[in-house]
Enzyme design. Structure first.
Site, PDB file in Angstrom:
ATOM      1  N   HIS A 120     -40.196 -58.287 -74.659  1.00 41.02           N
ATOM      2  CA  HIS A 120     -40.067 -59.693 -75.034  1.00 41.02           C
ATOM      3  C   HIS A 120     -41.294 -60.494 -74.596  1.00 41.02           C
ATOM      4  CE1 HIS A 120     -37.445 -63.413 -75.557  1.00 41.02           C
ATOM      5  NE2 HIS A 120     -38.471 -63.895 -74.881  1.00 41.02           N
ATOM      6  N   GLU A 121     -41.685 -60.324 -73.348  1.00 40.22           N
ATOM      7  CA  GLU A 121     -42.820 -61.098 -72.826  1.00 40.22           C
ATOM      8  C   GLU A 121     -44.144 -60.631 -73.426  1.00 40.22           C
ATOM      9  OE1 GLU A 121     -42.102 -63.721 -71.445  1.00 40.22           O
ATOM     10  OE2 GLU A 121     -40.024 -63.289 -70.934  1.00 40.22           O
ATOM     11  N   HIS A 124     -44.737 -62.528 -76.543  1.00 34.74           N
ATOM     12  CA  HIS A 124     -45.320 -63.846 -76.249  1.00 34.74           C
ATOM     13  C   HIS A 124     -46.821 -63.717 -75.976  1.00 34.74           C
ATOM     14  CE1 HIS A 124     -41.603 -65.923 -76.357  1.00 34.74           C
ATOM     15  NE2 HIS A 124     -41.126 -65.511 -75.191  1.00 34.74           N
TER      16      HIS A 124
END
Length: 243
Positions: A120-121, A124
């Site tokens: 997920h990160e 980003h």
């Protein structure tokens, strides 16, 4: 240097001294135990992050994608484990100022959870590199949160049904992505739910369909084999123009 005891001072009785010593030893034991637990959580986080980078197919895929768009990830400096406030709604985050992914070492109790969080990160971080995201623009935040929730595995059957108990078969993925994206915005921005929902709705159509660096929503490792790291994603992004 401590001053000498006054000759007329009253000394503690033997029993009182013993009780005080026991309390001191008990307190010290709790401190040592807490410190040991904190060190263990920190080491577990580091070990799980290292394992994910070496063996998890989604994390490995994102690391290659980052390198191919010119933003290689140094595992020793760009991925860090830190303790987070127990009442914090986040389990980790991407720090665009320092270029670091922060994993909450006290909120990643399993390898699966940490691997999904790291994926997920990394999405980003990928967005930050390829699209020059303006993290002060709530529309940009919403777009990256939509993509990260959709592509990281946050809304897979196991992640959403076992950990949040909100799984629904019909339109589950889209519903889950919207819910998580709105929740993430509320966790990191001081805005109302109405504002967060509007930001997600405003960019939904384009950002949900932006699968870069994948070619589709990766639901299983086999989907990664057909995905390509296309440099053209640098020019074609779903992020709205900066205001």
């Amino acid at each position: 240097m401590a001053a000498p005891m006054n000759d007329h001072a009253t000394s503690a009785m033997p029993s009182e001294t013993a009780e005080k010593d026991e309390r001191t030893e008990s307190s010290q034991s709790n401190i040592d135990k807490r410190s040991w637990n904190e060190r263990r959580k920190h080491l577990n986080c580091i070990e799980r992050a290292d394992f994910a980078c070496k063996h998890n197919p989604y994390v490995k895929f994102m690391l290659v994608a980052m390198e191919q768009i010119g933003c290689p990830v140094d595992l020793d400096t760009h991925i860090v484990c830190e303790p987070c406030a127990s009442d914090s709604p986040v389990n980790g985050g991407f720090d665009p100022v320092n270029g670091q992914i922060v994993l909450c070492e006290n909120k990643s109790p399993s390898q699966r959870i940490l691997s999904t969080l790291l994926t997920h990160e990394l999405i980003h971080a990928y967005d930050h590199c390829r699209a020059k995201v303006d993290w002060t623009d709530i529309r940009h935040v919403a777009c990256s949160e939509i993509r990260a929730s959709s592509l990281s595995g946050d809304c897979s059957f196991l992640s959403d049904s076992l950990y949040s108990w909100n799984f629904r078969f019909k339109n589950h993925h889209q519903t889950c992505v919207k819910r998580r994206a709105i929740g993430s915005i509320l966790a990191v921005r001081d805005v109302s739910r109405e504002v967060a929902e509007k930001a997600v709705d405003d960019v939904w159509e384009t950002c949900f369909k932006d699968y870069a660096p994948f070619t589709c929503i990766p639901r299983r490792p086999a989907d990664l084999k057909s995905a390509s790291h296309d440099q053209s994603h640098d020019q074609k992004t779903a992020f709205p123009p900066k205001r």
